[in-house]
Design a protein around this motif. Structure first.
Motif, short mmCIF file in Angstrom:
data_model
loop_
_atom_site.label_atom_id
_atom_site.label_comp_id
_atom_site.label_asym_id
_atom_site.label_seq_id
_atom_site.Cartn_x
_atom_site.Cartn_y
_atom_site.Cartn_z
N LEU A 60 3.72 -0.28 3.10
CA LEU A 60 3.79 1.14 2.79
C LEU A 60 5.25 1.61 2.78
O LEU A 60 5.69 2.29 1.85
N ALA A 61 6.00 1.23 3.80
CA ALA A 61 7.42 1.62 3.87
C ALA A 61 8.20 1.06 2.68
O ALA A 61 9.02 1.77 2.08
N GLY A 62 7.93 -0.18 2.32
CA GLY A 62 8.61 -0.79 1.18
C GLY A 62 8.31 -0.06 -0.11
O GLY A 62 9.20 0.16 -0.94
N ARG A 63 7.06 0.33 -0.28
CA ARG A 63 6.68 1.06 -1.50
C ARG A 63 7.38 2.41 -1.56
O ARG A 63 7.91 2.79 -2.60
N LEU A 64 7.38 3.14 -0.46
CA LEU A 64 8.02 4.46 -0.44
C LEU A 64 9.52 4.35 -0.67
O LEU A 64 10.10 5.15 -1.41
#
Length: 135
Positions: A60-64
């Protein structure tokens, strides 16, 4: 309505939780909103399926980050309830909007929202968007 400056998202690693994140991402991309993602197990149980794994949170952090969205991810293993964690985060960051996901319910279950959802909707000091997962 102008784009919110800070959006708090109740996240669980389910289709409903992902729908809430997607709604918040769309809102953030319309303006310059910052996302605060909140995840906790039910009554603080980190073995609860609602408690996201480090792999879920890293993805999730990587996507954001890849989307250029400013964000913070909070995961409180000792939370009393997910609703209280979401409401506390919203208070901490002076949220302009809270986004939560809703599960599908049986006809009897539709008489009541989930207790966490209901508490967030009733007790929030800012607008709340409740998102259903796509079919």
């Amino acid at each position: 309505m102008t784009a919110p400056a800070t959006i708090v998202v109740g996240y669980v690693p389910t289709p409903e939780g992902l729908a809430a994140v997607e709604y918040a991402v769309d809102e953030a991309q319309r303006g310059t909103a910052r996302l605060v993602i909140v995840n906790s197990g039910v009554r603080g149980y980190d073995s609860d399926p609602a408690f996201a794994t480090p792999t879920d949170l890293d993805a999730l952090a990587g996507r954001l980050t890849g989307l250029g969205i400013e964000h913070e991810i909070r995961q409180a293993p000792q939370a009393i309830s997910p609703a209280e964690e979401i409401l506390q985060a919203a208070s901490d960051v002076d949220a302009d909007l809270i986004v939560i996901g809703l599960r599908r319910r049986s006809p009897v279950g539709k008489l009541f929202l989930g207790s966490s959802s209901q508490q967030v909707i009733l007790d929030a000091a800012c607008p709340v968007v409740a998102v259903k997962r796509p079919d």
